[in-house]
Scaffold this active site. Structure first.
Site, PDB file in Angstrom:
ATOM      1  N   GLY A 104       0.821  -1.192   0.000  1.00 36.74           N
ATOM      2  CA  GLY A 104       0.000   0.000   0.000  1.00 36.74           C
ATOM      3  C   GLY A 104       0.863   1.253   0.000  1.00 36.74           C
ATOM      4  CB  CYS A 105       0.160   4.705  -1.092  1.00 37.15           C
ATOM      5  SG  CYS A 105      -1.507   4.903  -0.415  1.00 37.15           S
TER       6      CYS A 105
END
Length: 345
Positions: free
Chosen positions: A150-151
């Protein structure tokens, strides 16, 4: 040429991935698939592709018969939507990079607790390699299934990894305060991300409940060799792209800034996409690039270290990292197709 297919090509992360794939010298895009825009030319959805990519997006129900034509499948779908596609691709001998959350959590019971859905393929979760390129490169080389991080976890884990790997932080002292641009919420229409709702404002969300928390804890615990429980608070800021992650922790012993810098340099000194900076990172210096800028300060008064990292959430936080992982999987130069620096202003 590497033949690729993309499912979820018309979301923001999917579009950024297609942009990179279209410019990659070793890639041929075999198909693009979309839930919402099947049968439409990609360039009619994103008109910046006019005269560059006019391929028609296929319907989702056409994906299965197209999978056997490709070498690698990218899935950029909401959580819970990738399971069947990933299974069918692997059965056909096709490698997979999943940009969603379905295979990031090793323990599927923890996944179900945080994502509120049952995991259909726990065996695949055990097989998947967490695709944080700088930390898991050797495993990525031989993997058939990559769980693209994920970011927020990318920015936060990269910021803290050297400290946790060297057991320099008190395990119960870690706080992460992170801020993201609006594109991180996806392309779907939502009231809370309308211009009039988020412009000229900043807000915390997912407080004590954000789904990226167990992902960050999992990877930092692996690095540290002991269980890490932390506080993670994300915020929405009115900009298109970028994540700034500010991470706090209590040092176990007094260390100078030069000693800490050497710890980071030992791990990241030869990395193509990690830039250790004296100046505190800003999102504008990494926007549209695959770089992660990292810097830190030591608060001698409190014995805490503050590590700041900046990434583009759609690049190093999603599509750029997926391309980096693909390059590793196929034995290509890691920077191929990613030689991009931020454009300013």
């Amino acid at each position: 040429m590497i033949k690729v297919g993309v499912i979820g090509a018309t979301g923001y992360a999917g579009q950024q991935l297609v942009w990179l794939l279209n410019n990659h010298p070793e890639v041929e895009i075999e198909f693009l698939a979309s839930h919402s825009y099947g049968g439409e030319a990609f360039s009619s959805i994103y008109r910046n592709f006019n005269k560059f990519l006019n391929k028609i997006s296929i319907e989702i129900n056409e994906v299965e018969k197209s999978i056997k034509k490709i070498d690698i499948l990218f899935t950029a779908l909401p959580h819970g939507k990738s399971f069947e596609f990933v299974q069918k691709a692997l059965e056909s001998g096709v490698k997979v990079i999943d940009l969603g959350a379905d295979f990031r959590i090793n323990d599927t019971e923890i996944f179900s607790e945080w994502y509120k859905i049952d995991h259909r393929y726990p065996d695949l979760s055990k097989e998947a390699v967490y695709g944080l390129s700088e930390l898991n490169r050797d495993k990525i080389k031989d993997s058939k299934l990559i769980a693209n991080p994920g970011c927020y976890p990318t920015a936060s884990i990269l910021a803290l990894a050297p400290l946790l790997k060297n057991n320099l932080l008190m395990e119960d002292s870690i706080l992460i305060d992170a801020k993201s641009g609006v594109s991180g919420a996806g392309r779907g229409a939502k009231v809370q991300t309308l211009y009039a709702e988020c412009n000229e404002s900043i807000k915390a969300y997912g407080v004590a409940s954000h789904r990226h928390t167990p992902e960050i804890e999992q990877e930092l615990s692996i690095l540290n060799g002991s269980e890490i429980t932390l506080t993670f608070t994300p915020h929405l800021v009115p900009m298109n792209r970028g994540i700034l992650s500010v991470c706090y922790g209590k040092l176990k012993e007094k260390l100078s800034e030069n000693e800490i810098f050497q710890v980071y340099k030992a791990i990241y000194g030869d990395e193509n996409f990690i830039r250790l900076t004296k100046e505190l990172p800003e999102t504008r210096w990494v926007k549209n690039s695959n770089f992660c800028d990292i810097s830190f300060r030591i608060d001698k008064r409190t014995g805490r270290i503050i590590v700041v990292s900046a990434i583009d959430n759609l690049m190093k936080g999603a599509a750029g990292q997926a391309i980096q992982n693909m390059n590793i999987m196929f034995g290509l130069k890691e920077t191929k197709g990613l030689d991009l620096i931020s454009m300013v202003p």
